[in-house]
Design an enzyme around this catalytic site. Sequence first.
Site, mmCIF file in Angstrom:
data_model
loop_
_atom_site.group_PDB
_atom_site.id
_atom_site.type_symbol
_atom_site.label_atom_id
_atom_site.label_comp_id
_atom_site.label_asym_id
_atom_site.label_seq_id
_atom_site.Cartn_x
_atom_site.Cartn_y
_atom_site.Cartn_z
ATOM 1 N NE ARG A 1 0.153 -2.752 9.338
ATOM 2 C CZ ARG A 1 -1.126 -2.845 9.723
ATOM 3 N NH1 ARG A 1 -1.467 -2.511 10.951
ATOM 4 N NH2 ARG A 1 -2.051 -3.276 8.884
ATOM 5 C CB SER B 1 -0.892 0.047 1.242
ATOM 6 O OG SER B 1 -1.895 -0.906 1.182
ATOM 7 N NE ARG C 1 -1.576 -7.164 7.501
ATOM 8 C CZ ARG C 1 -2.883 -7.237 7.737
ATOM 9 N NH1 ARG C 1 -3.377 -8.240 8.445
ATOM 10 N NH2 ARG C 1 -3.714 -6.321 7.272
ATOM 11 C CG ASP C 2 4.170 -8.201 4.933
ATOM 12 O OD1 ASP C 2 3.041 -7.995 4.461
ATOM 13 O OD2 ASP C 2 4.735 -7.419 5.716
ATOM 14 C CG HIS D 1 0.353 -7.117 -0.332
ATOM 15 N ND1 HIS D 1 1.020 -5.980 0.022
ATOM 16 C CD2 HIS D 1 -0.751 -7.166 0.441
ATOM 17 C CE1 HIS D 1 0.336 -5.347 0.955
ATOM 18 N NE2 HIS D 1 -0.740 -6.046 1.245
ATOM 19 C CG HIS E 1 5.575 -3.147 7.420
ATOM 20 N ND1 HIS E 1 4.927 -1.976 7.717
ATOM 21 C CD2 HIS E 1 4.630 -3.968 6.901
ATOM 22 C CE1 HIS E 1 3.642 -2.079 7.396
ATOM 23 N NE2 HIS E 1 3.441 -3.279 6.892
ATOM 24 C CE LYS F 1 -5.877 -1.638 3.557
ATOM 25 N NZ LYS F 1 -4.515 -2.107 3.249
ATOM 26 N NE ARG G 1 2.056 -7.230 10.192
ATOM 27 C CZ ARG G 1 2.299 -6.860 8.957
ATOM 28 N NH1 ARG G 1 3.124 -7.582 8.203
ATOM 29 N NH2 ARG G 1 1.729 -5.802 8.435
ATOM 30 N NE ARG H 1 3.295 0.161 4.923
ATOM 31 C CZ ARG H 1 2.385 -0.512 4.258
ATOM 32 N NH1 ARG H 1 2.753 -1.339 3.296
ATOM 33 N NH2 ARG H 1 1.117 -0.388 4.550
HETATM 34 O O1 LIG Z 1 -1.114 -4.464 6.540
HETATM 35 C C1 LIG Z 1 -0.018 -4.014 6.145
HETATM 36 O O2 LIG Z 1 0.720 -3.323 6.838
HETATM 37 C C2 LIG Z 1 0.452 -4.344 4.743
HETATM 38 C C3 LIG Z 1 1.028 -5.724 4.751
HETATM 39 O O3 LIG Z 1 2.144 -5.787 5.579
HETATM 40 O O4 LIG Z 1 -0.629 -4.248 3.846
HETATM 41 P P1 LIG Z 1 -0.870 -2.904 3.002
HETATM 42 O O5 LIG Z 1 0.411 -2.605 2.293
HETATM 43 O O6 LIG Z 1 -1.973 -3.268 2.049
HETATM 44 O O7 LIG Z 1 -1.261 -1.832 3.945
HETATM 45 MN MN LIG Z 2 -2.849 -2.067 0.019
HETATM 46 MN MN LIG Z 3 -2.192 -5.361 2.593
#
Ligand SMILES: O=C(O)[C@@H](CO)OP(=O)(O)O
Ligand SMILES: [Mn+2]
Ligand SMILES: [Mn+2]
Length: 559
Positions: A289, A81, A170-171, A501, A140, A361, A206, A286
């Site tokens: 977060r 994202s 998640r990743d 993703h 991240h 988001k 996480r 990143r």
């Molecule tokens: O949830 C998130 O932090 C990422 C995956 O690590 O997803 P996205 O890039 O879609 O926000």
């Molecule tokens: Mn995204």
């Molecule tokens: Mn995502």
Amino acid sequence: MGSSGFSWTLPDHPKLPKGKPVAVVVLDGWGEANPDQYNCIHVAQTPVMDSLKNGAPEKWRLVKAHGTAVGLPSDDDMGNSEVGHNALGAGRIFAQGAKLVDQALASGKIYDGDGFNYIKESFESGTLHLIGLLSDGGVHSRLDQLQLLLKGVSERGAKKIRVHILTDGRDVLDGSSIGFVETLENDLLELRAKGVDAQIASGGGRMYVTMDRYENDWDVVKRGWDAQVLGEAPYKFKSALEAVKTLRAQPKANDQYLPPFVIVDDSGNAVGPVLDGDAVVTINFRADRMVMLAKALEYADFDNFDRVRVPKIRYAGMLQYDGELKLPSRYLVSPPEIDRTSGEYLVKNGIRTFACSETVKFGHVTFFWNGNRSGYFDATKEEYVEVPSDSGITFNVAPNMKALEIAEKARDALLSGKFDQVRVNLPNGDMVGHTGDIEATVVACKAADEAVKIILDAVEQVGGIYLVTADHGNAEDMVKRNKSGKPLLDKNDRIQILTSHTLQPVPVAIGGPGLHPGVKFRNDIQTPGLANVAATVMNLHGFEAPADYEQTLIEVADN
Ligand SMILES: O=C(O)[C@@H](CO)OP(=O)(O)O
Ligand SMILES: [Mn+2]
Ligand SMILES: [Mn+2]
């Protein structure tokens, strides 16, 4: 025009009119892939997105959303994202955090800057704490960067190091946390053999510990603070490997949601609370977060939770996470300087802008879209609306999320006549896709499609234009595959669920009654990516894009 010749004024497009409202819809985690049972977008009822794809071939196309097309180190890097929305909003490809950290580590420049010199002052008598996501996901953070940093700091005088890990899942595949902890433990063992007192001090999953975003749930950050800074957690173990193995053996355990734990010594004392005089580095590159933790570590005035004890530390981020807030003030690597974004240009050229998503988001269509910058460019011309997300749940239990509410806000904004651009992010495909729950992801895709319908109906009513796209893939492929595309099975013959993703391209569709009838996608751009969207949107507003923007996707045939 300033003395340098620079001007914010965009030239008029020679053929396209101004004054048509433009809806920009970003479906989060919505890629294009072969239709099979693990493609939730294919399985779900998505009549609206299907009709865009099958309707007018010159108004639907695919663009790249991963790898070098969005500023990542290589084409093996999946999209995400941050880089996706940066590219969509900025119209140019900037070397992103992952790549900048790689370069700074390779050249050694990371150790020359103000940020490193600042934290280094703690090495003699204090502990260096490294806090961040432990995986090789590359979204991240990256394990190999942590490994290089550990080596680099110990060669430069760090005597006592504590690593506070956040497990991923998640990743990367769920369950991979154990392997990553083993690797890190081996590295730390080697450092100890060289006389550096290096250990893992705490951990947690996480999504449950530390890595919340956009202030959706401060409890997540508090759990991390308690473990990392105060040395307090519900679970105590003698080693991180024992911690992760034990916690993963619990029913329904999931790397993303492991509970917080601390590592204790033989007397039961936490081995690594953060104390006065210590240094802390948050190792994620990143931003989204890490911003909340950065605030907790840096701000004197802070009331989002009771920090109990606020140690006097030297803190640096791997990068600066928010350019507008200058947060954190110290950092090891300079972030990409994403300037002159399309949002800023358009507002300065009179485009009244409405942006909306739900909390999880919200910053994607504001903060990331505007080049990692919080706040408005011009509060008199912009309105950003955040629909509160559910918190404390995994989104497979509520896969519709707030898609309907976001679409209704967008519809109302369009119908109000107060805005020239209405921009939304629909999170469902991505947020539910990350849970690995295939059935729920199918429901999520349907909900996103229904939301698109509401927005396109409103575009129809106001005689506007739409551009529908996505930031990267996710829901279109929910299984790990071998090189020939066949699903991979685990040792129990079950398919390996893909929570991450993907590397897939994403659609861009344009249309609406306000679209000049001669507009169609060009076929002379070799491999367009998300960065080509910004110039396209500027054209739809009746402007030419700045010369250094990636080319527009559209041309206007005379008819
Ligand atoms: O949830 C998130 O932090 C990422 C995956 O690590 O997803 P996205 O890039 O879609 O926000
Ligand atoms: Mn995204
Ligand atoms: Mn995502």
